[in-house]
Enzyme design. Structure first.
Site, PDB file in Angstrom:
ATOM      1  CD  GLU A  31       4.658  -0.425  15.017  1.00  0.00           C
ATOM      2  OE1 GLU A  31       3.517  -0.278  15.033  1.00  0.00           O
ATOM      3  OE2 GLU A  31       5.461   0.331  14.694  1.00  0.00           O
ATOM      4  CG  HIS A  51      11.142   5.138  15.301  1.00  0.00           C
ATOM      5  ND1 HIS A  51      11.277   5.844  14.403  1.00  0.00           N
ATOM      6  CD2 HIS A  51      10.174   4.418  15.074  1.00  0.00           C
ATOM      7  CE1 HIS A  51      10.871   5.071  13.209  1.00  0.00           C
ATOM      8  NE2 HIS A  51      10.261   3.997  13.699  1.00  0.00           N
ATOM      9  CG  ASP A  78      13.646   8.486  13.544  1.00  0.00           C
ATOM     10  OD1 ASP A  78      13.410   7.698  14.812  1.00  0.00           O
ATOM     11  OD2 ASP A  78      12.474   8.694  12.871  1.00  0.00           O
TER      12      ASP A  78
HETATM   13  O1  G2I Z   1       5.294   5.881  12.485  1.00  0.00           O
HETATM   14  C1  G2I Z   1       6.819   5.636  12.128  1.00  0.00           C
HETATM   15  C2  G2I Z   1       6.858   4.211  11.987  1.00  0.00           C
HETATM   16  C3  G2I Z   1       6.769   3.301  13.098  1.00  0.00           C
HETATM   17  N1  G2I Z   1       7.392   1.797  12.733  1.00  0.00           N
HETATM   18  C4  G2I Z   1       6.541   1.401  11.643  1.00  0.00           C
HETATM   19  C5  G2I Z   1       6.897   2.246  10.451  1.00  0.00           C
HETATM   20  O2  G2I Z   1       5.891   1.733   9.349  1.00  0.00           O
HETATM   21  C6  G2I Z   1       6.287   3.730  10.784  1.00  0.00           C
HETATM   22  O3  G2I Z   1       6.433   4.526   9.404  1.00  0.00           O
HETATM   23  C7  G2I Z   1       5.436   5.594   9.410  1.00  0.00           C
HETATM   24  C8  G2I Z   1       5.766   6.080   8.005  1.00  0.00           C
HETATM   25  O4  G2I Z   1       7.107   6.831   8.173  1.00  0.00           O
HETATM   26  C9  G2I Z   1       4.730   7.570   7.771  1.00  0.00           C
HETATM   27  O5  G2I Z   1       4.819   8.018   6.716  1.00  0.00           O
HETATM   28  O6  G2I Z   1       4.371   5.068   9.116  1.00  0.00           O
HETATM   29  C10 G2I Z   1       3.148   5.998   9.166  1.00  0.00           C
HETATM   30  C11 G2I Z   1       1.734   5.415   9.109  1.00  0.00           C
HETATM   31  O7  G2I Z   1       1.639   4.440  10.410  1.00  0.00           O
HETATM   32  C12 G2I Z   1       3.318   6.857   7.975  1.00  0.00           C
HETATM   33  O8  G2I Z   1       2.458   7.824   7.877  1.00  0.00           O
HETATM   34  C13 G2I Z   1       1.450   7.845   6.928  1.00  0.00           C
HETATM   35  C14 G2I Z   1       0.331   8.739   7.233  1.00  0.00           C
HETATM   36  O9  G2I Z   1      -0.304   8.204   8.360  1.00  0.00           O
HETATM   37  C15 G2I Z   1      -0.653   9.100   6.164  1.00  0.00           C
HETATM   38  O10 G2I Z   1      -1.512   9.785   6.398  1.00  0.00           O
HETATM   39  C16 G2I Z   1       0.338   9.284   4.664  1.00  0.00           C
HETATM   40  O11 G2I Z   1      -0.610   9.555   3.908  1.00  0.00           O
HETATM   41  O12 G2I Z   1       2.288   8.530   5.652  1.00  0.00           O
HETATM   42  C17 G2I Z   1       1.560   8.411   4.517  1.00  0.00           C
HETATM   43  C18 G2I Z   1       2.368   8.681   3.492  1.00  0.00           C
HETATM   44  O13 G2I Z   1       3.133   9.869   3.767  1.00  0.00           O
END
Ligand code: G2I
Length: 440
Positions: A147, A226, A257
């Site tokens: 990104e 996404h 997704d």
């Molecule tokens: O945002 C969707 C994805 C976009 N591309 C890069 C990916 O790395 C990203 O994945 C998401 C995860 O699916 C989420 O799970 O990235 C997020 C953070 O940038 C993740 O969110 C985080 C929350 O921000 C935290 O508060 C939480 O502790 O997930 C963590 C674990 O559940």
């Protein structure tokens, strides 16, 4: 036909025309592709979750466990427990692992967020080196950089502490990753690079083209894909996949997704990947809707109860009806548009220099030496200069036919934008023309 022995009873089962019944198995039959999912370490104790994971998928991406804040929570103190658990789960079942991600503006630990300049550059390179070394031999692909480009029409890099260390931070990260794990495939990964005409897509394309030209090590591009309400599946998605592939990199769909999981869009994404030889696999960003980072949108292939949704059936059917393993290696160039009427030649567009008011394009034809290529320009854009072909125009001035003129298989032209900065030329056909002097 194969023979299956069940408790002493011989049962003859016809397997010759049997379709695969899981996503991973079917993808594997389509040229050794993968069908994978993001996995959260915290769910590996949930048997409903692992039942689907182990049955359906042959590739895994840790959803958060390999991010910088997870692997280096304090500077030079590395923490691999959750990531190792996922890698172990996957590899012991023959699933390949995509590492996600070595360098990113987001999910940086506090100590890194507070850094800048040379200290940050060195800390980033140390992180890349340490983490890629730890997982050497276990990770098939690395999202080396995630990104790094801005949204919108600027085509610029995203501002971040890493970007402010100098524009070469991305290539520095790729070189460090190559040194640490020479066998891993090194990928650039991003979202909103699905629509071929978007400035962000074009900007990433030009970076990859530049890296290939200068020998910066890069092997693959990940399109996160996404698809939300504001970022729908674009009809030119296949062009995007094939255009990146034509640069000599693999492409993967890495975080798929789709809001409300429409079967059509899932089917189209699958068919587009299957149509591009160097699209080597698809990863969905979670298993059940309840596992999704956007669980309110029910964007995945399994419902919260673990049941297969209509989109699952659409994806599996598309995979099963795709061409089987190719017998020849994938080409390094793939057609931008399938030629009409059974195919006489292919033409692909390479974006060239962009100025404030105009841009260059070049088109390379393969599969014919005498050819006729039709190119559509979006008004009010207008072609102002042409080279290396014989050009003629229809009455609208927006459709040009280019014939080979003996100067090779690449022609080019300059297009004035006239206020439309987003549109780019589209190939509508490529026809092999029989030479009069050599009748057959
Ligand atoms: O945002 C969707 C994805 C976009 N591309 C890069 C990916 O790395 C990203 O994945 C998401 C995860 O699916 C989420 O799970 O990235 C997020 C953070 O940038 C993740 O969110 C985080 C929350 O921000 C935290 O508060 C939480 O502790 O997930 C963590 C674990 O559940």
């Amino acid at each position: 036909m194969s023979l299956l022995l069940v408790t002493g009873t011989a049962v003859v089962v016809s397997t010759s025309a049997q379709a695969a019944t899981t996503l991973g198995a079917s993808a594997a039959e389509r040229g050794g592709r993968f069908f994978g999912t993001a996995v959260a370490a915290g769910k590996l104790n949930d048997s409903a979750y692992t039942t689907i994971l182990n049955r359906e998928f042959n590739q895994v991406t840790p959803e958060n466990e390999m991010k910088i804040d997870a692997t280096e929570p304090n500077q030079n103190q590395f923490s691999y427990g959750n990531a190792d658990r996922i890698v172990q789960h996957a590899r012991s079942r023959g699933m390949q692992v995509r590492g996600h991600t070595l360098a990113w503006h987001s999910q940086q630990p506090g100590w890194m967020q507070a850094m800048s300049g040379t200290a940050l550059r060195n800390a980033m390179l140390n992180h890349v080196t340490q983490v890629a070394t730890h997982f050497r031999g276990q990770v098939t692909w690395w999202d080396v950089v995630n990104e790094a480009f801005a949204d919108g029409s600027s085509g610029a890099r995203r501002d971040s502490n890493l970007q402010r260390t100098g524009n070469d931070w991305i290539e520095a990260a790729f070189r460090a990753a190559r040194t640490a794990d020479p066998n891993a495939k090194l990928c650039y990964n991003d979202y909103n690079i699905d629509n071929w005409t978007d400035a962000k897509t074009q900007a990433v394309y030009r970076m990859v083209q530049d890296f290939k030209n200068r020998g910066v090590p890069i092997d693959c591009v990940g399109l996160q894909s996404h698809f939300t309400g504001g970022s729908n599946y674009p009809s030119n998605y296949r062009t995007t996949l094939s255009s990146f592939a034509a640069l000599g990199v693999d492409v993967q769909i890495t975080e798929l997704d789709i809001r409300n999981a429409p079967s059509d869009a899932y089917r189209n994404v699958t068919n587009d990947c299957l149509a591009v030889a160097r699209c080597t696999g698809i990863t969905v960003w979670g298993i059940r809707d309840s596992d999704s980072w956007r669980s309110g949108e029910n964007p995945l292939l399994f419902n919260g109860g673990g049941g297969k949704k209509a989109a699952y059936d659409a994806v599996l059917a598309a995979l099963n009806s795709g061409a089987p393993n190719p017998t020849t290696p994938p080409p390094t160039t793939t057609p931008t548009t399938p030629p009409p009427g059974g195919g006489s030649c292919t033409a692909s567009v390479t974006p060239g220099t962009v100025w404030g008011d105009r841009y260059n394009s070049s088109v390379t034809v393969s599969g014919a030496s005498n050819w006729s290529v039709v190119v559509a320009i979006t008004a009010p854009q207008r072609v102002s200069t042409t080279w290396s072909g014989s050009f003629s125009w229809d009455s609208s001035g927006s459709v040009m036919t280019v014939r080979s003129n003996g100067s090779g298989n690449t022609f080019g032209f300059t297009t004035m934008m006239n206020g439309n900065t987003g549109a780019r030329p589209r190939i509508t056909s490529c026809t092999s023309v029989q030479s009069i002097s050599s009748p057959r």
